[in-house]
Design a protein around this motif. Structure first.
Motif, PDB file in Angstrom:
ATOM      1  N   ASP A 270     -10.437  12.831   1.554  1.00 39.82           N
ATOM      2  CA  ASP A 270     -11.557  13.084   0.855  1.00 39.82           C
ATOM      3  C   ASP A 270     -12.764  12.693   1.518  1.00 39.82           C
ATOM      4  OD1 ASP A 270     -10.150  13.830  -1.705  1.00 39.82           O
ATOM      5  OD2 ASP A 270      -9.917  11.802  -2.292  1.00 39.82           O
ATOM      6  N   PHE A 271     -12.676  11.881   2.364  1.00 42.12           N
ATOM      7  CA  PHE A 271     -13.635  11.309   3.416  1.00 42.12           C
ATOM      8  C   PHE A 271     -14.301  12.527   4.089  1.00 42.12           C
ATOM      9  CE2 PHE A 271     -15.004   9.934   7.575  1.00 42.12           C
ATOM     10  CZ  PHE A 271     -16.228   9.299   7.239  1.00 42.12           C
TER      11      PHE A 271
ATOM     12  N   ARG B 127       0.749  -1.221  -0.151  1.00 43.81           N
ATOM     13  CA  ARG B 127       0.255  -0.029   0.193  1.00 43.81           C
ATOM     14  C   ARG B 127       1.000   1.175   0.214  1.00 43.81           C
ATOM     15  NH1 ARG B 127      -5.075  -2.190  -1.316  1.00 43.81           N
ATOM     16  NH2 ARG B 127      -5.145  -3.998  -0.074  1.00 43.81           N
TER      17      ARG B 127
ATOM     18  N   SER C 101      -1.834   7.301  -0.530  1.00 44.13           N
ATOM     19  CA  SER C 101      -3.179   7.098  -1.097  1.00 44.13           C
ATOM     20  C   SER C 101      -4.064   6.770   0.175  1.00 44.13           C
ATOM     21  CB  SER C 101      -3.251   5.557  -1.779  1.00 44.13           C
ATOM     22  OG  SER C 101      -2.514   5.861  -2.980  1.00 44.13           O
ATOM     23  N   ILE C 102      -3.727   6.250   1.334  1.00 40.35           N
ATOM     24  CA  ILE C 102      -4.288   5.997   2.464  1.00 40.35           C
ATOM     25  C   ILE C 102      -4.744   7.385   3.038  1.00 40.35           C
ATOM     26  CG2 ILE C 102      -4.405   5.152   4.730  1.00 40.35           C
ATOM     27  CD1 ILE C 102      -2.271   2.935   3.723  1.00 40.35           C
TER      28      ILE C 102
ATOM     29  N   ARG D 154      -4.899  10.133   1.302  1.00 41.93           N
ATOM     30  CA  ARG D 154      -5.683  10.835   0.388  1.00 41.93           C
ATOM     31  C   ARG D 154      -7.015  10.641   0.634  1.00 41.93           C
ATOM     32  NH1 ARG D 154      -3.302   9.944  -4.060  1.00 41.93           N
ATOM     33  NH2 ARG D 154      -2.098  11.823  -3.990  1.00 41.93           N
ATOM     34  N   ASN D 155      -7.378   9.227   0.573  1.00 46.61           N
ATOM     35  CA  ASN D 155      -8.714   8.702   0.955  1.00 46.61           C
ATOM     36  C   ASN D 155      -9.367   9.244   2.203  1.00 46.61           C
ATOM     37  OD1 ASN D 155     -10.806   6.472   1.756  1.00 46.61           O
ATOM     38  ND2 ASN D 155     -10.295   5.791  -0.444  1.00 46.61           N
TER      39      ASN D 155
END
Ligand code: SF4
Length: 247
Positions: free
Chosen positions: A135-136, A124, A128-129, A131-132
């Motif tokens: 965004d949440f 992973r 990316s973790i 960013r997710n």
């Protein structure tokens, strides 16, 4: 606007107590077996057991009942997790821990959690973790107060600047300062915990961010003119070098 809390105005407009099944089931067991039985499990500060919802990169995801005080390493063994990069303890609002923290204990005096555990293995990407989660929180903000509504967007923009290789040490410092400001000034728990993913990864995965930043300067514009011209040239089929010579 947000609805009133159930304890003030709940079922049929009356003050209402809301408990989850875990609490009611535990209370039943304490009534059956006595408080000494319950206190014999867990730690002196965090007595008893806790339900954990384990998801992500492991062989046996699911719901586990464990004694408080179990280490993250113990939990990772229990659920068959291998080559673990990070563990998100406490859901999106919680902490993202690196291997250095896997010896820590799940309990109120160390790693308190409502029960959500997300495991990420070494395939992973930490950005990316984060960013997710960013965004949440941007999506979930109700927009009532500025620190949560605007602050998380500003942090996301700054974060993307760093990920794209345009960040400097001052950008890292600003994310930390803005994150603390959002935590201190947001109206409700969502905003107050929204910077946690980026702040805890800045602490626990500092080297990942440090590798991305430019250490030769203290400031770099977020807008990269040369890169933008290059992208425009790619879209139009023109040669980037020719454009620069013409300029
Ligand atoms: S902190 Fe965020 S979710 Fe909470 S009231 Fe403010 S804008 Fe809404």
């Amino acid at each position: 606007d947000r609805p009133p809390f159930p304890v003030q105005n709940g079922y049929l407009g009356c003050p209402t107590t809301v408990n989850n099944v875990e609490t009611l089931a535990t209370a039943t067991q304490i009534l059956n077996h006595g408080s000494a039985w319950f206190r014999a499990m867990g730690t002196p500060v965090s007595a008893g057991t806790k339900l954990l919802s384990v998801s992500g990169d492991c062989d046996r995801p699911g719901i586990y009942e464990v004694e408080w005080g179990l280490t993250l390493n113990g939990l990772l063994d229990l659920v068959g997790a291998k080559d673990t990069l990070a563990v998100q303890v406490g859901g999106a609002s919680g902490q993202c821990l690196s291997e250095a923290g896997f010896g820590r204990k799940l309990c109120y005096s160390d790693l308190a959690t409502g029960g959500s555990i997300i495991i990420f293995n070494k395939t992973r990407d930490i950005f990316s973790i984060v960013r997710n989660f960013l965004d949440f929180f941007i999506e979930e903000s109700c927009g009532w107060c500025t620190p949560c509504r605007a602050g998380n967007v500003l942090i996301k923009n700054k974060f993307e600047k760093i990920v794209s290789g345009l960040g400097t040490a001052s950008d890292l410092a600003e994310i930390e300062a803005w994150g603390k400001l959002i935590k201190a000034t947001s109206r409700c728990g969502l905003g107050q915990t929204s910077p946690n993913p980026v702040l805890t990864t800045l602490t626990n995965f500092r080297e990942v961010y440090e590798k991305k930043i430019n250490k030769e300067t203290d400031f770099r514009s977020e807008f990269d003119l040369a890169r933008s011209v290059e992208q425009a040239c790619q879209v139009t089929g023109r040669k980037f070098e020719e454009e620069r010579e013409d300029a």
